[in-house]
Design a protein around this motif. Structure first.
Motif, PDB file in Angstrom:
ATOM      1  N   UNK A   1       2.501   1.753  -3.304  1.00  0.00           N
ATOM      2  CA  UNK A   1       1.535   2.255  -4.290  1.00  0.00           C
ATOM      3  C   UNK A   1       1.191   3.711  -4.035  1.00  0.00           C
ATOM      4  N   UNK A   2       0.997   4.036  -2.800  1.00  0.00           N
ATOM      5  CA  UNK A   2       0.688   5.428  -2.453  1.00  0.00           C
ATOM      6  C   UNK A   2       1.803   6.375  -2.841  1.00  0.00           C
TER       7      UNK A   2
ATOM      8  N   UNK B   1      -7.635  -0.583  -3.749  1.00  0.00           N
ATOM      9  CA  UNK B   1      -7.441   0.643  -2.967  1.00  0.00           C
ATOM     10  C   UNK B   1      -8.587   1.575  -3.239  1.00  0.00           C
TER      11      UNK B   1
ATOM     12  N   UNK C   1       1.905   6.836  -6.447  1.00  0.00           N
ATOM     13  CA  UNK C   1       0.816   7.723  -6.839  1.00  0.00           C
ATOM     14  C   UNK C   1       1.140   9.158  -6.489  1.00  0.00           C
TER      15      UNK C   1
ATOM     16  N   UNK D   1       0.827  -1.211   0.000  1.00  0.00           N
ATOM     17  CA  UNK D   1       0.000   0.000   0.000  1.00  0.00           C
ATOM     18  C   UNK D   1       0.860   1.260   0.000  1.00  0.00           C
TER      19      UNK D   1
END
Lengths: 785, 130
Positions: free
Chosen positions: A607-608, B84, A611, A604
């Motif tokens: 990925x964050x 997500x 991003x 996570x």
């Protein structure tokens, strides 16, 4: 001047002589006119004499016996006798008796007639107690040849009583012949006799006899002339002899003289002599008078001339000559002979003039000498100035020489500078990156080959031009960057080094490339002289980054799926979907679940981060009740905190706090902060969480721990990617090092601030600030890191 | 018995959900992508769809669009989930008929069952609700 005097004299003489002649004429006329009055007087006197003697004679004769006796025979004889001897002037003699009648008379016609019948004069003498002698008016009597005037005297008898009269007649015709004709009057002259009542008693024109002068003129004479005569007659009667001139009928000019005589007691007669006016001229044309007049005139002329010359001489002497002398003196002074003076005599106007002139001459002399001395002064000054100027010129020459030397030195310097310049140029040209140098105004002075090539332009296209004009910078949306925001301007304005990796430069062919730009201002003495920009085409770097991000993203995604799978089945096992577990089985499973959780967390995070880095982190802001969120987070973390025997003290507000934020992201941030606080604090430590909200500053949250602390020099690195600070607990704690980086990014996207303060060994405090937001932007751009 | 359609491309997850749902007494259908799902329920309306948003060929959003739950299948409940939270698709999903949107990684199958039960009731006791 003299000629003027002569002319004036001649004029005066002419006027004088003419006037003299006039006066002469007048005089002669007057003389002639007066003659007439004299004539009148003479005539009157003659008449008076005769009448007076006649009266005396009558008075004497009245005493004669014969007269007194009144005997007719003897009376007459006596009368005749008397008439021949003593009374020749009487035309008739007669005796009136006491009865009033003519007792005897030479003129027989009268005998026996009443005296009263002839006129009032006889009664008058009779009635008068004094019996004064009487004279009648002009009367007629029978037997008389003409009008007559009678004179009577009283006769007294022997006793002395009034006994009548004795009288006689003056024949008026006799007057003319006896007196008037003999008067030696000039031809065409005549005389008139008038009684005191203006009755004409004698006149050459017999028809006029008996008429009164007071009667209106009947012969065509004008009233004025008639009145003139009458007036003169009145005056003459009063005793004032008159001479007059008048116009008779027919326009004939006459001169007259009027006089009166008392012919009889209480009785006057007027004698009026009339002569033609032309008689005067006769006199004036008389050669003798002319000669006299001429002589007079000539003598006057001579006198006046003499007088005139005298005057002229006087004027010349006293006025003209002095003035002329002044004139000559003035001329001399004009020739600058200031010593000339004018002699003067006396204090008159000319004398005053001469005095003034002399004074003026004196003043001129003074003034002239003053001028001369001043001129000398000025000349001396000028000479001084000239010499000073010459000296200055010499100095200038010296300066000129010095300057020439300086120029020589300059030339040497110049060639040295040129060599330096060439060297610098070589350096610039050999630099491997794009190099642009501008002056203080942003005009390009130098551009190296790499820059030109990268931008696809020729140096001569941009040299001297304003950088913003010839090097186009745009953002990722191809919108031109405001010149103010460009690094060159920023550097020039702030005087500091400015870098940017946000720009895109546009090539001449229209294509753009991302550029990393670094600008350094050239400052001399605090003032910017220009700027040096180095830029690099970072397309490859970008691509690399993008590729990296994509890889991370992809990898993360790929990793996630199997990780989720593990989670699913491990949890199913734990939830009893495959039957009851033994404690040991559960134990092992929990460990697996733990690791799996961590796996998922890391994935996570990655990925964050990916991003966030690529600008694809998107916020989902909502109205969020912060107090509740805090309570939830703290509740969740409690397990971990309790597990480490730590305490957590939450100081917040009781009431709700509503903010706009992305709940899950903010939650992530706060969870990160609290879990970090716990992680980096030894067991038994204390965590303090404070939060507050005010309308101006917004939300403030602080998480403080009593942990290992962070060295101050490490603080700046804290929020960077993959930052792991060396500390004794780090190996135990684990983690990717992404947490704070992400937290910082998320807070940044919320327009907030995340800061840390710490002291080694004491603890760390993280402070989160979120501004009062109406709207938190949904999508965040990737700011420079 | 409530019928549940599982749309999920990851076989492991698919299997997990199917297993759990069946244990709980639900009838299940499975599809690996949106298209397959549409075909499957063309004539066989489920009570609830468990929809993974991220799939190849036709992803969750495309399926929702095609399925048009609000208009065509108003009685069908949709439980969307994703790796997500992707806010755009979250909102879009709700707009297009999703009742819930979960993050896959955060929910165990058991937790998901709880959610499903909330939406359609337990499989055996409550039949199709009107």
């Amino acid at each position: 001047m003299a000629s003027l005097m002569v002319i004036v004299s001649i004029v005066l003489i002419a006027v004088a002589s003419w006037w003299a002649r006039l006066r002469q004429l007048d005089y002669l006329r007057q003389v002639e006119t007066n003659k007439q009055a004299a004539f009148a007087q003479n005539i009157g006197d003659s008449i008076k004499t005769d009448v007076t003697s006649t009266l005396s004679s009558l008075k004497l004769a009245s005493q004669l016996v014969e007269i007194r006796n009144n005997d007719p025979a003897s009376c007459l004889k006596k009368l005749r006798d008397l008439h021949d001897t003593v009374l020749p002037k009487l035309g008739n003699v007669g005796r009136i008796n006491n009865k009033g009648n003519f007792s005897c008379s030479i003129n027989n016609a009268l005998v026996g007639r009443a005296g009263a019948s002839l006129g009032s004069y006889i009664p008058e003498i009779f009635n008068d107690p004094a019996h004064k002698p009487v004279m009648s008016r002009a009367i007629t009597a029978p037997g008389a040849p003409s009008l007559l005037v009678a004179i009577h005297v009283p006769v007294l008898n022997a006793k002395g009583d009034f006994d009548g009269t004795l009288g006689g007649a003056i024949y008026l015709a006799d007057l003319k012949s006896r007196y008037l004709d003999n008067a030696k009057l000039s031809a065409n002259s005549y005389a008139v006799v008038m009684d005191d009542d203006f009755t004409v008693i004698s006149h050459p024109n017999t028809t006029s006899i008996g008429r009164k002068l007071t009667d209106p003129a009947t012969n065509g004479m004008s009233k004025e002339d008639h009145d003139k005569i009458l007036d003169a007659a009145r005056k003459a009667l009063a005793g004032d002899t008159q001479t007059i001139q008048y116009t008779a009928s027919g326009g004939v000019q006459r001169i007259s003289g009027l006089a009166s005589v008392e012919v009889f007691p209480g009785r006057r007669w007027i004698i009026w002599v009339v002569a033609p006016a032309s008689d005067i001229n006769k006199v004036t044309n008389d050669p003798r008078t002319i000669t006299i007049v001429l002589t007079l005139i000539i003598s006057i002329i001579v006198l006046v001339a003499l007088f005139g010359f005298l005057i002229i001489g006087y004027v010349i002497a006293t006025i003209l000559n002095p003035i002329r002398r002044v004139g000559i003196a003035a001329a001399d002074i004009g020739k600058a002979d200031f010593n000339r003076r004018v002699p003067y005599v006396g204090d008159d106007e000319v004398g005053q003039l001469a005095k003034s002139f002399n004074r003026m001459a004196g003043e001129l002399k003074d003034y002239y000498s003053t001028l001369e001395s001043r001129v000398k002064e000025k000349t001396a000054e000028l000479a001084k100035i000239v010499s000073e100027t010459e000296k200055k010129n010499k100095d200038l020459e010296k300066t000129k020489l010095a300057m020439l030397n300086v120029l020589d030195d300059l030339a040497v310097e110049k060639s040295r500078a040129e060599k330096n310049h060439l060297r610098d140029e070589a350096i610039v040209n050999s630099v491997g990156e794009g190099l642009i140098i501008t002056n203080e105004y942003g005009n390009i002075t130098t551009i190296n080959p790499v820059a030109a090539e990268t931008l696809g332009l020729k140096p001569e296209q941009v040299i001297g031009q304003w950088f913003n004009k010839v090097i186009i910078a745009v953002d990722e949306k191809e919108v031109p960057i405001d010149p103010f925001d460009r690094p060159i301007n920023q550097a020039l304005q702030t005087g500091k080094v400015v870098t940017s990796s946000k720009l895109y430069y546009k090539r001449v062919d229209g294509t753009t490339f991302p550029a990393f730009v670094a600008v350094s201002p050239i400052v001399l003495g605090g003032k910017p002289l220009g700027a040096v920009e180095v830029f690099r085409d970072i397309t490859k770097e970008r691509e690399l980054e993008k590729a990296k991000e994509e890889f991370v993203s992809l990898a993360s995604h790929q990793l996630r799926t199997p990780a989720t799978g593990v989670k699913a089945f491990t949890s199913m096992l734990l939830d009893g979907y495959a039957g009851k577990l033994t404690p040991k089985q559960e134990e092992f499973l929990l460990k697996a679940v733990d690791s799996n959780e961590r796996q998922l967390q890391i994935i996570d995070d990655m990925l964050n981060v990916a991003r966030a880095d690529s600008g694809r982190m998107v916020l989902a802001p909502e109205e969020l009740e912060f107090t509740k969120l805090m309570e939830s987070i703290v509740a969740e973390q409690k397990a971990t905190i309790d597990g480490r025997k730590q305490t957590i003290d939450v100081q917040g507000v009781k009431g709700p706090i509503n903010i706009m934020a992305d709940p899950s992201k903010i939650r992530m941030v706060i969870e990160n902060l609290i879990s970090n606080a716990s992680k980096y604090t030894p067991e038994g430590g204390k965590l303090t969480v404070k939060y507050a909200y005010d309308a101006k500053a917004g939300l403030t949250l602080s998480v403080a721990d009593t942990g290992v602390g962070i060295d101050k020099k490490d603080l700046p690195k804290l929020f960077k990617k993959f930052s792991r600070i060396d500390n004794p607990l780090s190996t135990v704690v684990g983690g990717t090092g992404l947490g704070l980086y992400l937290a910082g990014k998320i807070v940044q996207l919320h327009n907030g601030k995340l800061t840390a303060d710490s002291e080694l060994g004491k603890g760390t405090t993280f402070t989160l600030q979120l501004p009062v937001s109406k709207k938190v932007p949904k999508s965040g751009k990737n700011p420079d890191s | 018995m409530a019928k549940i359609l599982i749309v999920e491309d990851d076989q492991t997850i698919q299997q997990a959900y199917k297993t759990v749902l069946e244990i709980e007494g639900f009838e299940t259908l499975v599809a690996s992508d949106g298209q397959q799902a549409l075909d499957l329920i063309a004539n066989n309306e489920p009570d609830l769809i468990v929809l993974d948003m991220l799939m190849p060929r036709m992803d969750g959003l495309a399926f929702l669009k095609a399925y048009d739950q609000p208009k065509k299948h108003p009685k069908v409940k949709i439980l969307a989930f994703s790796n997500m939270s992707i806010p755009e698709s979250k909102q879009a999903a709700f707009d297009m008929g999703a009742s819930e949107y979960l993050a896959k990684s955060n929910f165990t199958p058991h937790e998901m069952i709880e959610k499903i039960k909330n939406l359609v009731g337990s499989g055996t006791i409550e039949a199709k609700q009107a």
